[in-house]
Design an enzyme around this catalytic site. Structure first.
Site, PDB file in Angstrom:
ATOM      1  N   SER A   7       0.839  -1.196   0.000  1.00 34.52           N
ATOM      2  CA  SER A   7       0.000   0.000   0.000  1.00 34.52           C
ATOM      3  C   SER A   7       0.873   1.244   0.000  1.00 34.52           C
ATOM      4  O   SER A   7       1.642   1.470   0.940  1.00 34.52           O
ATOM      5  CB  SER A   7      -0.904   0.012   1.236  1.00 34.52           C
ATOM      6  OG  SER A   7      -1.429   1.316   1.402  1.00 34.52           O
ATOM      7  N   HIS A  32      -1.091  -1.386  -4.254  1.00 33.92           N
ATOM      8  CA  HIS A  32      -2.371  -1.059  -3.621  1.00 33.92           C
ATOM      9  C   HIS A  32      -2.492   0.453  -3.474  1.00 33.92           C
ATOM     10  O   HIS A  32      -1.666   1.092  -2.825  1.00 33.92           O
ATOM     11  CB  HIS A  32      -2.421  -1.752  -2.258  1.00 33.92           C
ATOM     12  CG  HIS A  32      -3.748  -1.661  -1.564  1.00 33.92           C
ATOM     13  ND1 HIS A  32      -4.818  -2.479  -1.871  1.00 33.92           N
ATOM     14  CD2 HIS A  32      -4.175  -0.851  -0.560  1.00 33.92           C
ATOM     15  CE1 HIS A  32      -5.842  -2.176  -1.076  1.00 33.92           C
ATOM     16  NE2 HIS A  32      -5.478  -1.188  -0.280  1.00 33.92           N
ATOM     17  N   ASP A  34      -4.782   3.434  -2.191  1.00 30.95           N
ATOM     18  CA  ASP A  34      -5.877   3.754  -1.271  1.00 30.95           C
ATOM     19  C   ASP A  34      -6.456   5.123  -1.570  1.00 30.95           C
ATOM     20  O   ASP A  34      -5.843   6.143  -1.268  1.00 30.95           O
ATOM     21  CB  ASP A  34      -5.358   3.730   0.169  1.00 30.95           C
ATOM     22  CG  ASP A  34      -5.154   2.323   0.685  1.00 30.95           C
ATOM     23  OD1 ASP A  34      -6.112   1.524   0.622  1.00 30.95           O
ATOM     24  OD2 ASP A  34      -4.040   2.017   1.143  1.00 30.95           O
ATOM     25  N   MET A  36      -9.166   7.851  -0.693  1.00 30.30           N
ATOM     26  CA  MET A  36     -10.059   8.240   0.415  1.00 30.30           C
ATOM     27  C   MET A  36     -10.603   9.639   0.155  1.00 30.30           C
ATOM     28  O   MET A  36      -9.864  10.512  -0.289  1.00 30.30           O
ATOM     29  CB  MET A  36      -9.287   8.245   1.736  1.00 30.30           C
ATOM     30  CG  MET A  36      -8.601   6.934   2.055  1.00 30.30           C
ATOM     31  SD  MET A  36      -7.879   6.984   3.709  1.00 30.30           S
ATOM     32  CE  MET A  36      -6.910   5.470   3.684  1.00 30.30           C
ATOM     33  N   HIS A  65      -8.216   0.642  -4.236  1.00 31.84           N
ATOM     34  CA  HIS A  65      -9.132   0.452  -3.108  1.00 31.84           C
ATOM     35  C   HIS A  65      -9.872   1.765  -2.876  1.00 31.84           C
ATOM     36  O   HIS A  65      -9.313   2.719  -2.331  1.00 31.84           O
ATOM     37  CB  HIS A  65      -8.308   0.029  -1.879  1.00 31.84           C
ATOM     38  CG  HIS A  65      -9.121  -0.162  -0.638  1.00 31.84           C
ATOM     39  ND1 HIS A  65      -8.542  -0.282   0.613  1.00 31.84           N
ATOM     40  CD2 HIS A  65     -10.465  -0.264  -0.429  1.00 31.84           C
ATOM     41  CE1 HIS A  65      -9.499  -0.442   1.522  1.00 31.84           C
ATOM     42  NE2 HIS A  65     -10.669  -0.435   0.912  1.00 31.84           N
ATOM     43  N   MET A  67     -12.159   4.005  -1.010  1.00 32.20           N
ATOM     44  CA  MET A  67     -12.850   4.282   0.254  1.00 32.20           C
ATOM     45  C   MET A  67     -13.555   5.615   0.066  1.00 32.20           C
ATOM     46  O   MET A  67     -13.180   6.638   0.659  1.00 32.20           O
ATOM     47  CB  MET A  67     -11.843   4.311   1.409  1.00 32.20           C
ATOM     48  CG  MET A  67     -11.370   2.912   1.792  1.00 32.20           C
ATOM     49  SD  MET A  67      -9.841   2.917   2.723  1.00 32.20           S
ATOM     50  CE  MET A  67      -8.670   3.040   1.385  1.00 32.20           C
ATOM     51  N   MET A 136     -11.522  -6.294   5.242  1.00 30.08           N
ATOM     52  CA  MET A 136     -10.687  -5.331   5.985  1.00 30.08           C
ATOM     53  C   MET A 136     -10.322  -5.916   7.348  1.00 30.08           C
ATOM     54  O   MET A 136     -11.196  -6.394   8.079  1.00 30.08           O
ATOM     55  CB  MET A 136     -11.429  -4.004   6.187  1.00 30.08           C
ATOM     56  CG  MET A 136     -11.595  -3.151   4.939  1.00 30.08           C
ATOM     57  SD  MET A 136     -10.060  -2.687   4.112  1.00 30.08           S
ATOM     58  CE  MET A 136      -9.250  -1.704   5.388  1.00 30.08           C
ATOM     59  N   GLY A 143      -3.275   4.060   7.795  1.00 31.84           N
ATOM     60  CA  GLY A 143      -2.274   3.008   7.842  1.00 31.84           C
ATOM     61  C   GLY A 143      -1.759   2.855   9.266  1.00 31.84           C
ATOM     62  O   GLY A 143      -2.077   3.662  10.143  1.00 31.84           O
ATOM     63  N   GLY A 144      -0.990   1.816   9.496  1.00 28.00           N
ATOM     64  CA  GLY A 144      -0.300   1.648  10.769  1.00 28.00           C
ATOM     65  C   GLY A 144      -1.158   1.213  11.941  1.00 28.00           C
ATOM     66  O   GLY A 144      -0.753   1.358  13.092  1.00 28.00           O
ATOM     67  N   ASP A 174      -6.383  -6.530   4.403  1.00 21.81           N
ATOM     68  CA  ASP A 174      -5.787  -5.191   4.358  1.00 21.81           C
ATOM     69  C   ASP A 174      -5.860  -4.564   5.743  1.00 21.81           C
ATOM     70  O   ASP A 174      -6.952  -4.326   6.266  1.00 21.81           O
ATOM     71  CB  ASP A 174      -6.562  -4.349   3.336  1.00 21.81           C
ATOM     72  CG  ASP A 174      -6.033  -2.940   3.173  1.00 21.81           C
ATOM     73  OD1 ASP A 174      -4.970  -2.620   3.728  1.00 21.81           O
ATOM     74  OD2 ASP A 174      -6.713  -2.146   2.477  1.00 21.81           O
ATOM     75  N   GLY A 176      -2.674  -3.916   9.032  1.00 17.74           N
ATOM     76  CA  GLY A 176      -1.910  -4.571  10.092  1.00 17.74           C
ATOM     77  C   GLY A 176      -1.251  -5.881   9.686  1.00 17.74           C
ATOM     78  O   GLY A 176      -0.928  -6.696  10.551  1.00 17.74           O
TER      79      GLY A 176
HETATM   80  C1  DX5 Z   1      -6.383   1.501   5.458  1.00 13.56           C
HETATM   81  C2  DX5 Z   1      -5.895   1.169   4.066  1.00 13.56           C
HETATM   82  C3  DX5 Z   1      -4.748   0.239   4.059  1.00 13.56           C
HETATM   83  C4  DX5 Z   1      -3.506   0.734   4.750  1.00 13.56           C
HETATM   84  C5  DX5 Z   1      -2.768  -0.452   5.296  1.00 13.56           C
HETATM   85  O1  DX5 Z   1      -7.600   2.131   5.375  1.00 13.56           O
HETATM   86  O2  DX5 Z   1      -6.940   0.551   3.325  1.00 13.56           O
HETATM   87  O3  DX5 Z   1      -4.461  -0.187   2.733  1.00 13.56           O
HETATM   88  O4  DX5 Z   1      -2.667   1.459   3.914  1.00 13.56           O
HETATM   89  O5  DX5 Z   1      -1.680  -0.010   6.029  1.00 13.56           O
HETATM   90  P1  DX5 Z   1      -0.905  -0.947   7.083  1.00 13.56           P
HETATM   91  O6  DX5 Z   1      -0.369  -2.124   6.316  1.00 13.56           O
HETATM   92  O7  DX5 Z   1       0.149  -0.040   7.595  1.00 13.56           O
HETATM   93  O8  DX5 Z   1      -1.899  -1.358   8.123  1.00 13.56           O
HETATM   94 ZN    ZN Z   2      -6.419  -0.386   1.411  1.00 14.71          ZN
END
Ligand code: DX5
Ligand code: ZN
Length: 214
Positions: A7, A32, A34, A36, A65, A67, A136, A143-144, A174, A176
């Site tokens: 990602s 990937h 993201d 948003m 992805h 969102m 999910m 992230g994180g 997706d 953690g």
């Molecule tokens: C969260 C995103 C993920 C995110 C994952 O809403 O959809 O793709 O970037 O990040 P990590 O791998 O750090 O959890």
């Molecule tokens: Zn994602």
């Protein structure tokens, strides 16, 4: 075959094209992306123009992805930007069947995503047309975050349903995903692993991808 989809949310946005190319050189399969909108999730990232700007930097499969609240309105834009797989949320405001049909008629592969509290059975009516289901493993938006093991029965449920129907379905997880959480996800039937922080923050990114593939 397990596929790794790093990602870019955890990458250096000032060199997005180079980061994408590096992921290809490190052995990733997908990239990937993201998207948003600050409405469906409380965070804003980037849209189709940014994705289009890096399309010629790498041959990786673009795994987008969405969102966003009204994905149906933007499918053509993402197709034009070079998306290969478009995944949208079943909790969004767009009509689900119409959105799946639109993605497929544009020539992309379609995926539906479910948030941690959404029963995965909600995607079952659309399964025959889907290339991928995204379960999910964190609340979407950032992230994180920490992996939620309580989502694993949903991965197993959709894998069992796909097997029972004889479908060639990819199941993506997706949020953690790292060297510790990867095994439980693949044991339950996930075969596309998104990893942001774990891959991009690793000293040796190629090694991080190899560890996830193992
Ligand atoms: C969260 C995103 C993920 C995110 C994952 O809403 O959809 O793709 O970037 O990040 P990590 O791998 O750090 O959890
Ligand atoms: Zn994602």
């Amino acid at each position: 075959m397990i596929k790794i989809s790093p990602s870019v949310l955890a990458s250096d946005f000032s060199s997005l094209g180079a980061e994408a190319k590096r992921m290809e050189d490190c052995g990733a399969d997908y990239l990937h992306l993201d998207v948003m909108d600050g409405r469906f999730v409380p965070n804003i990232t980037f849209g189709a123009p940014v994705i289009g700007s890096i399309r010629n930097k790498t041959n990786l499969v673009f795994d987008v992805h969405l969102m966003i609240d009204t994905p149906l309105d933007y499918i053509e834009d993402f197709k034009k930007s070079g998306a290969d797989i478009i995944v949208f949320h079943i909790e969004s405001s767009s009509p689900v069947q119409e959105t799946v049909d639109k993605i497929i008629s544009c020539g992309c592969k379609a995926g539906i995503s479910v948030k941690p509290n959404t029963p995965v059975e909600k995607v079952f009516p659309y399964l025959d047309k889907l290339d991928m289901v995204l379960v999910m493993t964190v609340e979407p938006g950032f992230g994180g975050q920490s992996f939620m093991p309580e989502t694993m029965p949903k991965v197993k449920a959709v894998r069992d349903e796909a097997t029972a129907r004889g479908l060639d379905l990819r199941i993506q997880v997706d949020g953690g995903i790292d060297d510790k959480t990867v095994s439980v996800a693949t044991e339950n039937g996930a075969d596309v692993l998104v990893a942001g922080s774990y891959v991009f923050k690793a000293k040796d990114r190629a090694e991080a991808i190899r560890i996830l593939k193992r």
